[in-house]
Enzyme design. Structure first.
Site, PDB file in Angstrom:
ATOM      1  N   ARG A  65       0.832  -1.216   0.000  1.00 48.18           N
ATOM      2  CA  ARG A  65       0.000   0.000   0.000  1.00 48.18           C
ATOM      3  C   ARG A  65       0.863   1.261   0.000  1.00 48.18           C
ATOM      4  NH1 ARG A  65      -1.223   2.045   4.618  1.00 48.18           N
ATOM      5  NH2 ARG A  65      -1.757   0.107   5.689  1.00 48.18           N
ATOM      6  N   TYR A 118     -16.070  18.160 -15.202  1.00 42.50           N
ATOM      7  CA  TYR A 118     -16.452  16.744 -15.275  1.00 42.50           C
ATOM      8  C   TYR A 118     -17.435  16.419 -14.138  1.00 42.50           C
ATOM      9  CZ  TYR A 118     -16.147  11.752 -14.471  1.00 42.50           C
ATOM     10  OH  TYR A 118     -16.473  10.437 -14.236  1.00 42.50           O
ATOM     11  N   ASP A 191      -6.764  19.768 -14.466  1.00 48.54           N
ATOM     12  CA  ASP A 191      -7.080  18.400 -14.883  1.00 48.54           C
ATOM     13  C   ASP A 191      -6.662  18.300 -16.346  1.00 48.54           C
ATOM     14  OD1 ASP A 191      -8.257  16.101 -15.876  1.00 48.54           O
ATOM     15  OD2 ASP A 191     -10.040  16.272 -14.620  1.00 48.54           O
ATOM     16  N   LYS A 216      -7.807   7.311 -19.289  1.00 49.12           N
ATOM     17  CA  LYS A 216      -8.108   7.862 -20.608  1.00 49.12           C
ATOM     18  C   LYS A 216      -6.874   7.759 -21.524  1.00 49.12           C
ATOM     19  CE  LYS A 216     -12.155   8.912 -18.838  1.00 49.12           C
ATOM     20  NZ  LYS A 216     -12.190   8.548 -17.457  1.00 49.12           N
TER      21      LYS A 216
HETATM   22  N1  PLP Z   1     -11.314  14.014 -15.100  1.00 45.03           N
HETATM   23  C1  PLP Z   1     -11.901  13.943 -16.298  1.00 45.03           C
HETATM   24  C2  PLP Z   1     -11.754  15.091 -17.253  1.00 45.03           C
HETATM   25  C3  PLP Z   1     -12.646  12.821 -16.655  1.00 45.03           C
HETATM   26  O1  PLP Z   1     -13.242  12.784 -17.860  1.00 45.03           O
HETATM   27  C4  PLP Z   1     -12.774  11.756 -15.729  1.00 45.03           C
HETATM   28  C5  PLP Z   1     -13.550  10.553 -16.048  1.00 45.03           C
HETATM   29  O2  PLP Z   1     -14.259  10.503 -17.037  1.00 45.03           O
HETATM   30  C6  PLP Z   1     -12.148  11.873 -14.481  1.00 45.03           C
HETATM   31  C7  PLP Z   1     -11.413  13.007 -14.201  1.00 45.03           C
HETATM   32  C8  PLP Z   1     -12.261  10.781 -13.441  1.00 45.03           C
HETATM   33  O3  PLP Z   1     -11.457   9.707 -13.777  1.00 45.03           O
HETATM   34  P1  PLP Z   1     -11.758   8.159 -13.390  1.00 45.03           P
HETATM   35  O4  PLP Z   1     -13.015   7.778 -14.120  1.00 45.03           O
HETATM   36  O5  PLP Z   1     -10.532   7.445 -13.836  1.00 45.03           O
HETATM   37  O6  PLP Z   1     -11.961   8.112 -11.921  1.00 45.03           O
END
Ligand code: PLP
Length: 412
Positions: A65, A118, A191, A216
């Site tokens: 961990r 998001y 982000d 992604k």
């Molecule tokens: N940030 C963005 C721009 C996203 O599109 C997403 C998920 O679609 C996330 C964060 C969250 O990521 P995760 O689904 O891997 O938890």
């Protein structure tokens, strides 16, 4: 526009040449393993490590961990490619975000979120952390004036940006917002999921931290979930605070929480994500060129009212994107006549799979108002009902265009 970000530089004999982005994507953290000199270091699928003696652990690894060589290799590569010093890999983008915001925020703090954020980030900040005393206001990502108006100097501790934003692909001026955040005593988090480190490095533009859903583009094959945070070594927590790790450094606070809360990436997930990362430059080049073909084609279709793609000169953020990004990305959103037309379009594609997520090699289509952004329904950041989002994959562009055409032909 989408050429390799850091082309080989001429060097003098006294200056070692820094390898380019694609070379570092393949090699950073991937030194052949010491035992049998395997070209690809195998994943360390272990939850614990033998101590050479009490208080004497090899390489700093004592328990899974807390750390694992496979996760550490990914963290090193992500930090390198984002231009930061400290990288942290998590089990999902949301666990990366959660760790970062809890490292920074305290009850009574205020956060500025994009009005186009998001849905999962909205859910975390608004439905979870509001209960813990965090206040949130929204600002238009593409307007530094709007961000300035939302700041509450001395109370705002975090400003959050997505650029390109999700799902309307607006472009934020990272350097301008970083300066505003700094003056207000807040940290700027970007982000960088939509751009990927190949197309944009927000730390170089003044951001204090970068967060990714590595699920992604970084992973790139829709077969593993993950998240990451990258920070420069010297960024301090806002308001002169000392973090849970006992120091004022943001990186120490994140490292402490990653271990304390146990949200780090598993060894196998880290290994798969690193495998994907190696081809990020190649994939991004193709995502960008395919998205431009798709966006230009959709502009010609009468069923499409508006194409939102920063690579089109008609996009209001086109010039800014050209300055702060190395390519315009693989995401394209379109507005149709109304919700009925948008839903019909989503129902009719064959190659574009109807699915949430993005950034994989395969093309996806989705309806944000009732899929990715459902958790923001009815809120000030609820997406438009006529909007459809495309994650343009790396297939042959002619096949993608043909699929979109046959689907649009069915739209009432
Ligand atoms: N940030 C963005 C721009 C996203 O599109 C997403 C998920 O679609 C996330 C964060 C969250 O990521 P995760 O689904 O891997 O938890």
């Amino acid at each position: 526009m989408t050429s390799t970000p850091e082309p080989p530089r001429a060097t003098t004999s006294s200056e070692p040449r820094r390898a380019g982005f694609a070379t570092r994507a393949v090699h950073t953290g991937q030194e052949p393993d010491a035992l049998v000199v395997a070209v690809v270091p195998p994943p360390y699928l272990t939850s614990t490590f033998v101590h050479d003696g009490v208080g004497n652990v090899r390489g700093g690894f004592d328990y899974g961990r807390s750390g694992n060589p496979t996760r550490a290799a990914l963290e090193q590569a992500l930090a390198d490619l984002e231009g930061g010093e400290r990288g942290f890999a998590f089990s999902s983008g949301m666990s990366a975000e959660d760790t970062l915001v809890r490292a920074v925020l305290r009850p009574g703090d205020h956060v500025v979120l994009p009005d186009d954020v998001y849905g999962g980030t909205y859910r975390l900040l608004v439905t979870v952390l509001r209960e813990w005393g965090i206040d949130v206001d929204f600002a238009a990502v593409d307007s530094a004036e709007s961000v300035a108006g939302a700041l509450r100097p001395g109370r705002t501790r975090l400003v959050w940006l997505e650029t390109p934003s999700n799902p309307t692909l607006r472009i934020a001026d990272v350097a301008a917002v970083a300066a505003l955040a700094r003056d207000a005593g807040a940290l700027l988090v970007v982000d960088n999921t939509f751009a990927s480190p190949y197309l944009q490095n927000p730390l170089a533009l003044g951001a204090h931290a970068v967060v990714h859903s590595t699920t992604k583009y970084v992973g790139g094959h829709s077969d593993v979930s993950g998240g990451a945070v990258v920070v420069p070594a010297d960024v301090r927590l806002p308001g002169g605070r000392v973090g849970p790790g006992g120091t004022p450094l943001l990186g120490d606070a994140i490292a402490h929480l990653q271990n304390a809360a146990g949200s780090g990436a598993s060894p196998f997930d880290a290994w798969l994500t690193h495998r994907g990362l190696k081809t990020l430059p190649l994939r991004m080049e193709r995502h960008c060129s395919n998205a431009l073909v798709v966006a230009r084609h959709l502009e010609e279709r009468p069923e499409v009212r508006e194409v939102l793609y920063p690579g089109l000169p008609s996009h209001p953020g086109h010039q800014l994107a050209a300055r702060q990004m190395r390519g315009f990305g693989g995401m394209v959103s379109v507005r149709l006549a109304n919700d009925e037309a948008a839903l019909a379009f989503c129902a009719a594609t064959r190659l574009f799979a109807l699915a949430v997520s993005l950034g994989g090699v395969e093309s996806l289509i989705e309806y944000p108002a009732r899929m990715t952004h459902l958790s923001a329904a009815g809120s000030p950041v609820s997406p438009l009902a006529d909007l459809v989002r495309l994650s343009v994959g790396v297939e042959d562009p002619e096949d993608l265009v043909a699929d979109l055409d046959q689907a649009l032909d069915t739209v009432p």
